[in-house]
Motif scaffolding. Sequence first.
Motif, short mmCIF file in Angstrom:
data_model
loop_
_atom_site.label_atom_id
_atom_site.label_comp_id
_atom_site.label_asym_id
_atom_site.label_seq_id
_atom_site.Cartn_x
_atom_site.Cartn_y
_atom_site.Cartn_z
N GLN A 1 0.85 -1.20 0.00
CA GLN A 1 0.00 0.00 0.00
C GLN A 1 0.89 1.25 0.00
O GLN A 1 1.92 1.29 0.68
N ILE A 2 0.43 2.26 -0.72
CA ILE A 2 1.22 3.50 -0.83
C ILE A 2 1.45 4.12 0.56
O ILE A 2 2.53 4.64 0.84
N GLN A 3 0.44 4.01 1.44
CA GLN A 3 0.59 4.58 2.78
C GLN A 3 1.71 3.89 3.56
O GLN A 3 2.40 4.52 4.36
N ASN B 1 -1.77 4.51 -11.17
CA ASN B 1 -2.69 4.73 -10.06
C ASN B 1 -2.00 4.25 -8.77
O ASN B 1 -1.54 3.11 -8.70
N PHE B 2 -1.92 5.12 -7.78
CA PHE B 2 -1.20 4.79 -6.55
C PHE B 2 -1.98 3.82 -5.65
O PHE B 2 -1.43 3.29 -4.69
N GLU B 3 -3.27 3.60 -5.94
CA GLU B 3 -4.05 2.66 -5.12
C GLU B 3 -3.73 1.21 -5.51
O GLU B 3 -3.48 0.38 -4.67
N CYS C 1 14.98 9.73 -18.62
CA CYS C 1 15.17 8.29 -18.35
C CYS C 1 15.39 8.10 -16.86
O CYS C 1 16.13 8.86 -16.23
N GLU C 2 14.77 7.07 -16.33
CA GLU C 2 14.87 6.84 -14.88
C GLU C 2 15.74 5.62 -14.56
O GLU C 2 15.54 4.54 -15.11
N TYR C 3 16.67 5.84 -13.62
CA TYR C 3 17.47 4.71 -13.09
C TYR C 3 16.63 4.05 -12.00
O TYR C 3 16.44 4.62 -10.93
N LYS C 4 16.10 2.87 -12.32
CA LYS C 4 15.07 2.24 -11.47
C LYS C 4 15.42 0.77 -11.20
O LYS C 4 15.02 -0.12 -11.96
N PRO C 5 16.16 0.50 -10.13
CA PRO C 5 16.54 -0.89 -9.86
C PRO C 5 15.37 -1.80 -9.48
O PRO C 5 15.38 -2.99 -9.79
O1 LIG Z 1 6.79 2.09 -10.02
C1 LIG Z 1 6.01 1.74 -9.11
O2 LIG Z 1 5.67 0.56 -8.92
C2 LIG Z 1 5.45 2.75 -8.16
C3 LIG Z 1 4.57 2.36 -7.19
C4 LIG Z 1 4.06 3.28 -6.30
C5 LIG Z 1 4.42 4.60 -6.36
C6 LIG Z 1 5.32 5.03 -7.33
C7 LIG Z 1 5.83 4.12 -8.23
N1 LIG Z 1 6.73 4.51 -9.18
C8 LIG Z 1 7.31 5.80 -9.22
C9 LIG Z 1 7.26 6.39 -10.54
O3 LIG Z 1 6.65 7.42 -10.69
C10 LIG Z 1 7.94 5.68 -11.67
O4 LIG Z 1 9.13 5.12 -11.20
C11 LIG Z 1 8.27 6.50 -12.90
O5 LIG Z 1 7.23 7.32 -13.30
C12 LIG Z 1 8.62 5.54 -14.05
O6 LIG Z 1 7.58 4.64 -14.26
P1 LIG Z 1 7.73 3.41 -15.25
O7 LIG Z 1 8.21 3.92 -16.57
O8 LIG Z 1 6.36 2.81 -15.38
O9 LIG Z 1 8.69 2.48 -14.64
#
Ligand SMILES: O=C(O)c1ccccc1NCC(=O)[C@H](O)[C@H](O)COP(=O)(O)O
Length: 295
Positions: free
Chosen positions: A3-5, A212-214, A79-83
């Motif tokens: 959950q986001i919270q 969607n954060f939910e 571009c996002e560095y996202k591990p």
């Molecule tokens: O990426 C998630 O699962 C996530 C879950 C809850 C809150 C935020 C989340 N991501 C943060 C972001 O905003 C993303 O990392 C960013 O926009 C890139 O998204 P994506 O291209 O879909 O990896």
Amino acid sequence: MIQIQDIISQRRKDLQKTMEIKPLKDLKSQFEDISDGSKGFVSRSKNPLKTENLKTRNPKNAEIFKDSITHEENVCVICEYKPASPSMGDISSAPIKDALDVFGESGASAVSILTEKNFFKGSLNNLKSASKITELPLLRKDFVLDEYQIYEAKLAGASAVLLICGVYPDLSSGINLCNDLGIDALVECKNRVDIEGALKAGAQIIGINNRNFEDFTIDLKKTQKLAGYVPPEIVLVSESGVKTPDDAKLLASYGADAILIGTGIMGENNKSKMFEAANGIINVLNGSKVERTSN
Ligand SMILES: O=C(O)c1ccccc1NCC(=O)[C@H](O)[C@H](O)COP(=O)(O)O
């Protein structure tokens, strides 16, 4: 499901621990110690601040992120560095240097660095390293809950910081602090009310997150629904859910100025595939900018 919270509560606890070890006043005096007036630093504040790191990175700090993601004809890519992420788990073990090489070579306009450790496997150290490796402007992407994290972002070499409506407690003062420090605020909004509040608070860059954060589902049409509430002089960033060049083209057609992509590039399992993914999307966005129609 996470959950986001829970993510935000954990982030608050981590932040409290960090602030106990190094209080805000120490960060502020770190700024003051290294600030020697306005030489080499352009701030929108009367009391300009600068760091050695930023001085060498870019002498003109104000609005460099905003400028880098604004182009007359092209929709720009961050571009996002996202591990890792709450919705996907582990995404990539690529070292930051490899990812930054790919982002730079493929023509990214800026880079987003996740700094939350528990759910995204990010770190402030990644941001610091990135600022030494690349000349591209850097966005600190995190759940920013306190001015402390804005100071941290600036000291770590960020040119911008994410402020999420409803997560950052006082948008107006957050944006003012960003202005004072010469850092841009990307203000993330989930609906029309958020956008109107963000504009009133002085936001110059609005993010619409297609996630969607939910329940973490993606709906690219969210950008289409909300783009018309973002005036043409404000920069609109469409965030999340872009997997293909066609997804990117769709967001461009809705009037986004820039698109933020994490998993669509980081999810590829080697450097050359990451490059193909990034380059394919960036190329298709050349000449794709359209005028936003107001709602
Ligand atoms: O990426 C998630 O699962 C996530 C879950 C809850 C809150 C935020 C989340 N991501 C943060 C972001 O905003 C993303 O990392 C960013 O926009 C890139 O998204 P994506 O291209 O879909 O990896």
